[in-house]
Design an enzyme around this catalytic site. Structure first.
Site, mmCIF file in Angstrom:
data_model
loop_
_atom_site.group_PDB
_atom_site.id
_atom_site.type_symbol
_atom_site.label_atom_id
_atom_site.label_comp_id
_atom_site.label_asym_id
_atom_site.label_seq_id
_atom_site.Cartn_x
_atom_site.Cartn_y
_atom_site.Cartn_z
ATOM 1 N N VAL A 187 -1.666 24.663 -28.842
ATOM 2 C CA VAL A 187 -1.090 25.661 -29.071
ATOM 3 C C VAL A 187 -0.214 25.411 -30.462
ATOM 4 C CG1 VAL A 187 0.851 27.179 -28.500
ATOM 5 C CG2 VAL A 187 -0.758 26.600 -26.898
ATOM 6 N N HIS A 196 -0.725 22.787 -20.338
ATOM 7 C CA HIS A 196 -0.105 21.634 -20.817
ATOM 8 C C HIS A 196 -0.848 20.494 -20.433
ATOM 9 C CE1 HIS A 196 3.679 19.106 -22.315
ATOM 10 N NE2 HIS A 196 2.458 18.893 -22.606
ATOM 11 N N LYS A 237 -3.510 9.271 -21.427
ATOM 12 C CA LYS A 237 -2.076 9.017 -21.092
ATOM 13 C C LYS A 237 -2.186 9.461 -19.699
ATOM 14 C CE LYS A 237 2.762 10.126 -22.225
ATOM 15 N NZ LYS A 237 3.743 11.064 -22.728
ATOM 16 N N HIS A 238 -2.536 10.391 -19.030
ATOM 17 C CA HIS A 238 -2.421 10.861 -17.679
ATOM 18 C C HIS A 238 -3.798 11.061 -16.749
ATOM 19 C CE1 HIS A 238 1.744 12.426 -18.553
ATOM 20 N NE2 HIS A 238 1.273 13.146 -19.686
ATOM 21 N N ARG A 261 -0.935 22.668 -32.941
ATOM 22 C CA ARG A 261 -1.499 22.395 -33.949
ATOM 23 C C ARG A 261 -3.116 22.910 -34.066
ATOM 24 N NH1 ARG A 261 0.226 16.575 -33.657
ATOM 25 N NH2 ARG A 261 0.743 17.384 -31.626
ATOM 26 N N HIS A 300 -5.446 13.002 -25.767
ATOM 27 C CA HIS A 300 -4.249 12.651 -25.592
ATOM 28 C C HIS A 300 -3.699 12.612 -24.086
ATOM 29 C CE1 HIS A 300 0.133 11.964 -25.973
ATOM 30 N NE2 HIS A 300 0.152 13.137 -25.286
ATOM 31 N N GLU A 301 -3.736 13.831 -23.803
ATOM 32 C CA GLU A 301 -3.552 14.215 -22.344
ATOM 33 C C GLU A 301 -4.343 13.296 -21.078
ATOM 34 O OE1 GLU A 301 -1.266 16.083 -20.715
ATOM 35 O OE2 GLU A 301 -0.316 16.155 -22.892
ATOM 36 N N PHE A 355 -5.753 17.045 -28.467
ATOM 37 C CA PHE A 355 -4.687 17.369 -27.202
ATOM 38 C C PHE A 355 -5.408 16.881 -26.255
ATOM 39 C CE2 PHE A 355 -2.523 21.046 -24.926
ATOM 40 C CZ PHE A 355 -1.577 20.084 -24.647
ATOM 41 N N GLN A 395 2.284 26.246 -20.089
ATOM 42 C CA GLN A 395 3.270 26.720 -21.124
ATOM 43 C C GLN A 395 3.041 27.792 -21.537
ATOM 44 O OE1 GLN A 395 2.742 23.334 -23.829
ATOM 45 N NE2 GLN A 395 0.832 24.155 -24.444
#
Ligand SMILES: *[C@@H]1O[C@H](CO)[C@@H](O)[C@H](O)[C@H]1NC(C)=O
Ligand SMILES: *[C@@H]1O[C@H](CO)[C@@H](O)[C@H](O)[C@H]1NC(C)=O
Ligand SMILES: *[C@@H]1O[C@H](CO)[C@@H](O)[C@H](O)[C@H]1NC(C)=O
Ligand SMILES: *[C@@H]1O[C@H](CO)[C@@H](O)[C@H](O)[C@H]1NC(C)=O
Ligand SMILES: *[C@@H]1O[C@H](CO)[C@@H](O)[C@H](O)[C@H]1NC(C)=O
Length: 224
Positions: free
Chosen positions: A109, A70, A124-125, A111, A120-121, A117, A53
């Protein structure tokens, strides 16, 4: 049999057994201990989307002037959403040297909460590809891809316009996918994200199945 000879036999027997054990350890143990991880927490997928990003398009207060990661997303060509299962993110598995690099290549970027981050990534992935890349290897791979794919440099080299053509030329003519947004009060487009796709094992760049572009082919897209 003299006692000396007896001791020699014992010694010989120990040596033979020890060598046998070493041989077994070298040739058999790695196979048997690697094998179970092959099926652990696997969610089948077909390729990897690597998304970068442009920080200022995500958060106008960002002062970063390089594209940042990202995410790295195991995906299917059908576009069907994958529900990843597997072992969730663990802070303790992150080597400090890698953390230091990810602080630069993969910051939050919006928060400034990098750990959140990454967690979470990964949950989820990243857990979809757990059988291919464990947590450390997953983050190392993304960090390595970021080093290979310096989007800003590619755009500069190809004089930016058109963005997709520039990125293609720098990537063995493979199509990326890009996302933009309209600049407030003007018809100009701002580049938000660039996706480059890799094969299942993250080795070769491939055409992104969703080779979306922004605006008309020759419309200029800004990243400011
Ligand atoms: C994704 O692709 C893999 C391999 O082709 C397949 O086994 C799996 O069922 C697919 N998942 C979804 C959600 O379509
Ligand atoms: C992993 O984390 C997600 C949220 O990030 C949560 O919904 C899920 O329950 C967790 N799974 C396990 C096995 O703890
Ligand atoms: C990564 O950044 C955070 C703050 O954003 C900082 O607290 C941490 O020490 C950094 N880690 C390394 C290894 O430099
Ligand atoms: C985009 O993908 C479609 C379908 O895979 C393909 O026909 C088309 O040529 C691609 N466009 C570009 C610019 O690569
Ligand atoms: C886009 O630019 C190329 C080369 O500059 C030109 O050949 C082509 O006609 C242009 N296409 C449109 C739709 O303006």
């Amino acid at each position: 049999m003299s006692s000396l000879l007896f001791h020699l036999y014992i010694l010989l027997a120990i040596l033979v057994l020890y060598n046998l054990y070493t041989l077994i350890a070298i040739f058999l143990l790695p196979v048997s201990s690697d094998f179970p991880t092959q099926t652990l927490g696997a969610t089948p997928y077909e390729y990897l989307m690597f998304t970068q990003q442009w920080p200022k398009a995500v958060n106008k207060n960002s002062r970063l002037t390089k594209f940042t990661i990202h995410g790295l997303w195991p995906s299917n060509f059908s576009g069907k959403k994958l529900i990843c299962t597997g072992t969730n993110f663990s802070k303790s598995k992150m080597p400090p040297e890698l953390e230091e690099e990810l602080n630069i290549s993969w910051p939050d970027v919006e928060r400034g909460r990098n750990w959140g981050f990454w967690e979470h990534e990964y949950n989820k992935h990243g857990t979809c590809s757990e059988d291919i890349f464990d947590q450390t290897k997953y983050f190392e791979l993304a960090n390595k891809m970021r080093k290979t794919l310096d989007i800003a440099q590619m755009l500069k080299k190809r004089k930016i316009v058109p963005v997709v053509a520039a990125i293609k030329k720098e990537n063995q003519n493979k199509s990326p996918s890009i996302r933009c947004k309209e600049r407030k009060g003007s018809a100009e487009l701002l580049l938000v994200e660039v996706v480059v796709c890799y094969d299942h094992d993250g080795k070769e760049v491939i055409d992104c199945p969703d080779n979306r572009t922004c605006g008309s082919p020759n419309q200029s897209i800004l990243y400011v």
